[in-house]
Design a protein around this motif. Structure first.
Motif, PDB file in Angstrom:
ATOM      1  N   TYR A 188       0.831  -1.206   0.000  1.00 13.34           N
ATOM      2  CA  TYR A 188       0.000   0.000   0.000  1.00 13.34           C
ATOM      3  C   TYR A 188       0.857   1.243   0.000  1.00 13.34           C
ATOM      4  O   TYR A 188       2.057   1.203   0.301  1.00 13.34           O
ATOM      5  CB  TYR A 188      -0.928   0.001   1.226  1.00 13.34           C
ATOM      6  CG  TYR A 188      -0.176   0.183   2.526  1.00 13.34           C
ATOM      7  CD1 TYR A 188       0.422  -0.895   3.160  1.00 13.34           C
ATOM      8  CD2 TYR A 188      -0.046   1.449   3.105  1.00 13.34           C
ATOM      9  CE1 TYR A 188       1.134  -0.732   4.339  1.00 13.34           C
ATOM     10  CE2 TYR A 188       0.670   1.622   4.278  1.00 13.34           C
ATOM     11  CZ  TYR A 188       1.250   0.533   4.885  1.00 13.34           C
ATOM     12  OH  TYR A 188       1.967   0.707   6.037  1.00 13.34           O
ATOM     13  N   TYR A 244      -5.326   6.635   1.229  1.00 15.24           N
ATOM     14  CA  TYR A 244      -4.749   5.292   1.276  1.00 15.24           C
ATOM     15  C   TYR A 244      -4.909   4.660  -0.115  1.00 15.24           C
ATOM     16  O   TYR A 244      -6.035   4.454  -0.586  1.00 15.24           O
ATOM     17  CB  TYR A 244      -5.480   4.462   2.333  1.00 15.24           C
ATOM     18  CG  TYR A 244      -4.989   3.048   2.468  1.00 15.24           C
ATOM     19  CD1 TYR A 244      -4.042   2.710   3.441  1.00 15.24           C
ATOM     20  CD2 TYR A 244      -5.483   2.036   1.654  1.00 15.24           C
ATOM     21  CE1 TYR A 244      -3.601   1.402   3.573  1.00 15.24           C
ATOM     22  CE2 TYR A 244      -5.046   0.725   1.784  1.00 15.24           C
ATOM     23  CZ  TYR A 244      -4.103   0.414   2.749  1.00 15.24           C
ATOM     24  OH  TYR A 244      -3.664  -0.873   2.888  1.00 15.24           O
ATOM     25  N   SER A 296      -4.243   1.442  -2.360  1.00 13.92           N
ATOM     26  CA  SER A 296      -3.804   0.046  -2.428  1.00 13.92           C
ATOM     27  C   SER A 296      -3.046  -0.151  -3.736  1.00 13.92           C
ATOM     28  O   SER A 296      -3.202   0.629  -4.686  1.00 13.92           O
ATOM     29  CB  SER A 296      -5.020  -0.881  -2.365  1.00 13.92           C
ATOM     30  OG  SER A 296      -5.777  -0.715  -3.543  1.00 13.92           O
TER      31      SER A 296
END
Lengths: 336, 898
Positions: free
Chosen positions: B480, B562, B564
């Motif tokens: 990530y 965030y 991925s």
């Protein structure tokens, strides 16, 4: 139709318009948008006592002066302005005996085209001060300043001011000076000033100036800042003079002025440092007095210490105490 | 008789006013957001407003002088008395130097982290002659250092003062000079910089030698000792050409230096943190850095006003139009952390040995089963080894009253961590950029971008007996990338708020529509200025007041995203025109035009490309401007996006991400990703805290603007997808952060102020016939002390000041207050959840039962005043809650919140 007369008596010290004690106020804001006439008259009367102690012994002076400023607006964008000064100084106890001098000057008399609060470009022609520096000073009329020559007195000429960006203004001026004591020669002068406005506190201006005689015998450079916070004001300025015939030498002044206001009292502090010449520290206290209700009155007390940088340092001191009365009245065409 | 009549009429008037007041309201309430100190959320971990550790260590050389001048005015006038260096020269080349230094950092919870450091060691400097006319030098600095870092608040200082006794307290405050300066100087003066000179001098002797001394450390204190050293060969590349250029350009007396250095530095450090009554954490860290750097400095240190006072060396003024540095280094680091329960004998023994550098007993216990921890009391947290390659860049300028700095760092490498669950490897890449603009009037504005990649891997041996990385991702340990933006500004106006909103919109891609719209300029102030200045002399225009945006108060904000790896792969696979389109949106240029330009590069394409190089000299002076480096960014991303779906080897993935992160426009980069992720799951969170600074004489329009600004406070915006919880490698970072300045959070549930209510009761006449209105405060605290135990309250009363330009402390007191019974509590229901215990405590602020010196409150309640109440609470008088402020006006028997 002639409108009604509106008289406004300023109730507090104003430092929005130079050093004037009282200032005219516009009673109807729509006037700015209308093609109607208006006028303003401001006057200050000051009575001061000055005590000197220093190189020339001790002596006392009585000072009385008045400064009058008037403007007539044919339209908000076309106006005629006059600023005049008259005063008398009586000095007792000097080495040469008692002395009395009169001073009268027409400081400014000019035709203004465009309004500074309305127009992107505006200018003036007549007897005007050239756009250079800030020249924020304490006791302009009550005390002679050794740094006076770093800034300009008025001269016959013209000046134009234009907005480069929302926060940047440029000014340009040209004059035919007859002030020999300032420039040491009769000459044409070109002058320019750039003012950058920033949002720090209640407005901060950064000012850069340049001036030169057209015969290139003298050049002046100036940098300064003026900061407003609430009713307080701080200015910091540096000016350098260079001469064609003295390439290795220059004259330079650094001046800091701070005014702190806590009604009905205000304090002024000034530090002025002239390279290889002198420095002066000044502290002045002003108090608004409710003597008469039709004219704001201020009691001023000041202490000024000056040190001359000579082989043997010379110390000089001034004590000042005085009263200033102000009056302001404005008239606008209410019927338009 | 006359006095009686006056007295009676005064009472009547006062009664009438109070009756009138009671007809409306004489009570004000303020609720405070409280967060449990135990729950260190992902947000908190990302929102610490302290000096960034990586930047501080990575670019230390050369930056310090500029950093110290950030507070230069106060530093020069007052703080410099605390920073002293002594040097004894043994020869032309060797000297022994020792120094004391104090650093004070503000934290996000209102207190300060005070770091005192003592250093002692030899300096070696040797001029090695010249190479082709360029001077070559060798230098070595080695020093033993001891550091004492603690989190301090005004409440702690006051509590300590009460414990210390009169004489020590007098000395701590420099015989009363510090409190006096605090009263008269602007709030940028921080008394913590000067407080406790004796404790400061004792810094070299503060590191604990045994368990007893460790348990005597105040809670939350961090003490370290260690050895640090730097060795470098340096050659000044200024040479004749640049020397001539300097003369031609007439830089005056500014010094131009262009040193190129090869350096190696290292540090060995043992740190102790007192966590709570019986627990201490002990960390060992080893850092080695090797690399090269080149700087380009044009600067001069002047001294102003030095002729005013004979013995004074003057006010140091740094003028540095250019302060530029590039650095490349290999960084090897080891961190190890143990917790010791010092009630256990075995833990005491292991701790004492570790204090003296022998970690073997602690390591032995750490290897034992987790179930045995209670028996021996040694808790092994982790051991971490990392090797990174780092590139740092520093751009700055300083004109004394206004300074601007940008520091950025891009690093990538391997991290091997052993924790309680076993060992794991990650490959990391991290990009950091910190912008700090400061001016003497309103202080600093700090913006920080932090983009971080983590690739879980395991190491395998190939058939050739070589090591290689293999991806080891699963649901618990994903691949990530996180992106974080933090901003803090102590003095914002309406225009800045608009720009800050715009930055957060740009970065997060969220519309943030619910944020209030605040007019830039107050209409009524504009009308007032117009009225005052319409007839002003045009020749005095330089002194004319201009209408500026309305000052509002303090603002801090964060954004967290965030990404991925799957999401990044999805956007990397999008058609190239989508990249150009998104970049154009991020740079706010025409997306359609640039999408077409991408297919057939034309004049604009090459002009933009060339323009990026053309403006680069300005960036030496940290003048960033608005030039969109669109083509440069697009070419880099295009190349990286082409590679990303094609690489499978962890090291290759790391290289591609490093290429992606290597930007000079972090906000636009992240916005490009957000733009390309439309419709895909992208967790985003944005939050603000705002503290409006109202004043009594604000005009109605200014007041409305501040009320609207107050609505920023505690506003959180998020995407439909929540931010995932802390990952394993982030937890390690989180624990280490406890040793940073201001990074420690208490492990105990300490009282937190959740509500403050003030009542103004009708006038009272005391036994001596004095009249006053009675001001009473109710404090509602979460996690209150047990049963009927008193709550310790620190209360400071300040005169409410318009622009916070003066502190004007009226009174400061520590009191213990008893809890109210439920029947006595009249403040209405608290906003707290039912299952969270809270208790209300009452304190009369003035009158016979009031504070010791409350005469000013008697006067304020009768004559009217605007005040700030600053409150902190504690269970034991040692561990204090963050300070909370309530501003209000009292007038004619009425309380009004400001």
């Amino acid at each position: 139709m002639i409108g009604r007369l509106g008289i406004f008596l300023a109730l507090s010290i104003s430092f929005l318009a130079g050093q004037s004690l009282a200032s005219c106020r516009l009673s109807r804001l729509e006037w700015m948008e209308q093609n109607s006439w208006g006028s303003c008259l401001q006057a200050d009367i000051s009575l001061f006592s000055k005590n000197y102690s220093g190189e020339n012994g001790k002596h006392a002076s009585g000072l009385a002066w008045s400064e009058v400023y008037g403007s007539v607006f044919a339209r908000p964008w076309l106006s005629l302005h006059l600023k005049a000064f008259g005063g008398r100084t009586d000095t007792n106890g000097t080495n040469q005996g008692d002395d009395a001098t009169w001073n009268r000057t027409t400081e400014q008399f000019f035709l203004q085209m465009g309004h500074p609060l309305q127009s992107q470009v505006y200018g003036a022609v007549g007897r005007v001060p050239l756009p250079f520096g800030i020249n924020d000073v304490l006791g302009r009329h009550s005390l002679d300043s050794r740094a006076e020559g770093f800034w300009d007195r008025s001269a016959t000429g013209t000046r134009i001011s234009f907005l480069i960006r929302e926060d940047l203004r440029g000014e340009f001026g040209a004059a035919w000076t007859d002030e020999e004591d300032v420039f040491n020669s009769r000459a044409e002068v070109l002058s320019g000033r750039l003012t950058k406005l920033t949002d720090l506190l209640n407005g901060t201006k950064l000012v850069a100036s340049y001036q030169a005689l057209t015969d290139n015998s003298l050049r002046k450079y100036g940098l300064g800042t003026i900061v407003y916070h609430d009713e307080n004001r701080t200015s910091l300025e540096w000016v350098r003079l260079t001469y064609r015939d003295k390439l290795d030498d220059f004259q330079q002044v650094f001046r800091l002025v701070h005014r702190q206001v806590a009604h009905p009292v205000s304090w002024d502090f000034q530090y002025e440092d002239i390279r290889r010449d002198s420095y002066r520290l000044s502290l002045q206290v002003n108090r608004e007095l409710p003597l008469v209700d039709w004219s704001p009155c201020t009691l001023t007390g000041g202490v000024h210490y000056e040190r001359l940088r000579r082989a043997k340092a010379v110390h000089q001191g001034y004590l000042l105490l005085g009263l200033t009365f102000g009056l302001a009245t404005s008239l606008i065409d209410e019927g338009a | 008789m006359t006095r009686c009549i006056q007295f009676a009429s005064f009472i009547w008037v006062n009664f009438a006013l109070n009756s009138l007041a009671f007809g409306q309201s004489s009570e004000i309430i303020k609720d405070f957001k409280v967060e449990s100190s135990k729950s260190v959320s992902t947000f908190e971990a990302m929102n610490r407003i302290v000096e960034n550790r990586a930047l501080a260590s990575g670019l230390a050389s050369g930056v310090n002088s500029l950093n110290r001048t950030v507070d230069s005015l106060m530093e020069a006038l007052f703080y410099s008395v605390m920073d002293q260096a002594f040097k004894s020269e043994f020869s032309d080349n060797v000297a022994l130097s020792s120094s004391y230094q104090r650093e004070v950092h503000g934290t996000s919870i209102g207190s300060y982290a005070v770091i005192d450091t003592f250093r002692l060691g030899p300096d070696f400097f040797k001029d090695l002659g010249k190479i082709k006319g360029l001077p070559l030098t060798f230098s070595n600095q080695t020093n033993l250092f001891i550091t004492n870092a603690n989190l301090r608040s005004d409440a702690q200082r006051k509590a300590e003062g009460q414990r210390n006794g009169f004489w020590r307290e007098l000395l701590n405050n420099w015989i009363g000079i510090v409190p006096f300066l605090t009263t008269i100087l602007p709030p940028s003066f921080n008394p913590e910089e000067l407080y406790d000179p004796l404790g400061y001098l004792a810094t070299p002797f503060l590191f604990p030698r045994d368990v007893t001394e460790a348990l005597e450390m105040p809670l939350g204190t961090v003490r370290s000792y260690g050895l640090a050293g730097t060795t470098q060969f340096s050659i000044d590349l200024k040479g004749r050409v640049l020397g001539d250029l300097q003369e031609t350009l007439n830089f005056g007396d500014l010094d131009l230096k262009v040193p190129f250095s090869l350096f190696r530095d290292g540090e060995h450090r043992i740190s102790i943190l007192r966590r709570d009554e019986n627990e201490v954490w002990l960390a060992l860290s080893e850092v080695r850095r090797m690399g090269q750097s080149i700087n380009f400095d044009l600067r001069k240190n002047y001294s102003a006003l030095q002729q005013l006072v004979k013995w004074w060396t003057g006010l140091p003024i740094l003028i540095a139009p250019i302060d530029f540095g590039l650095q490349n280094a290999e960084n090897i680091r080891m961190d190890e952390l143990f917790g010791f329960d010092l009630r256990e004998k075995k833990a005491q023994e292991a701790f004492t040995k570790a204090l003296h550098g022998d970690f073997q007993p602690a390591r032995d216990y750490g290897e034992k089963a987790k179930s045995e921890v209670k028996e021996h009391g040694v808790h092994f947290h982790f051991r971490r080894f990392s090797t990174k390659s780092e590139n740092g860049l520093r751009q700055g300028r300083s004109f004394y009253v206004a300074q601007s700095q940008r520091q950025s760092l891009l690093g990538a490498g391997e991290t091997h961590t052993i924790d309680n669950q076993g060992e794991f490897y990650t490959l990391d890449a991290e990009f950091l950029m910190q912008d700090r603009d400061w001016d003497v009037l309103v202080g600093p504005e700090t913006t920080e971008f932090r983009h971080r990649l983590s690739i879980p891997v395991r190491k395998e041996r190939t058939e050739n007996d070589k090591e290689r990385y293999v991806l080891a991702t699963d649901a618990e340990n994903p691949l990530y990338m996180t992106a974080t933006l933090k901003l803090a500004d102590d003095f914002v106006d309406t225009l800045e708020v608009q720009n800050i909103e715009e930055l957060f919109r740009l970065y997060s891609g969220l519309p943030l529509e619910e944020l209030p719209r605040i007019p830039i300029r107050a209409k009524d102030v504009e009308a007032k200025l117009l009225s005052q200045q319409a007839f002003a002399n045009p020749m005095d225009e330089i002194k004319r007041r201009e209408l500026t945006p309305t000052h509002l108060g303090k603002l801090a904000g964060y954004a967290h995203l965030y990404f991925s790896h799957d999401l990044m792969l999805a956007i990397a696979r999008l058609p190239i025109d989508q990249l150009w389109n998104s970049l154009a949106v991020a740079f706010k240029v025409d997306p359609l035009f640039w999408s077409q330009e991408a297919e057939n590069p034309g004049f604009s394409y090459y002009a933009n490309w060339f323009g990026s190089y053309l403006v680069s000299p300005l960036r030496l002076m940290n003048i960033q401007g608005n030039f969109p480096d669109l083509v440069l960014e697009a070419r880099r991303l295009k190349s990286a996006f082409w590679k990303l779906p094609r690489v499978t080897e962890p090291l290759a993935i790391l290289d591609v991400y490093r290429q992606i992160l290597d930007t000079t426009h972090p906000a636009q980069l992240i916005r490009t990703f957000v733009q390309m992720s439309r419709g895909l799951p992208l967790p985003i969170a944005v939050g603000f805290t705002a503290n409006p600074q109202a004043k009594g004489d604000d005009s109605p329009d200014v007041k409305n603007a501040k009320v609207a600004f107050g609505k920023f406070d505690d506003r959180v915006f998020s995407s439909p997808w929540p931010i995932p919880s802390l990952k394993r490698d982030q937890s390690v970072e989180e624990k280490l952060a406890h040793f940073d300045a201001g990074g420690h959070t208490s492990s105990k549930s300490t009282p937190l102020l959740s509500r403050l209510s003030l009542h103004l009761d009708a006038f009272i006449v005391d036994s001596e016939g004095h009249l006053f209105n009675l001001l009473v405060a109710d404090f509602t605290a979460r996690n209150p002390p047990r049963g009927k135990d008193p709550l310790h309250v620190y209360l400071r009363v300040e005169q409410h000041s318009p622009l916070n330009l003066g502190r004007f402390v009226l009174g400061e007191e520590l009191v213990e207050v008893k809890p109210l019974s439920l029947a006595e509590s009249t403040t209405g229901p608290s906003l707290l959840k039912d299952d969270e215990p809270s208790t209300t405590y009452r304190l009369s602020l003035n009158g016979p039962q009031g504070l010791k010196n409350s005469g000013y409150l008697d006067e304020a309640t009768l004559k009217g005043a605007s005040l700030d109440f600053i409150v902190s609470v504690s269970e034991n008088g040692e561990d204090w809650s963050p300070e909370q402020t309530m501003s209000f006006r009292v007038e004619n028997g009425l309380l009004t919140k400001l």
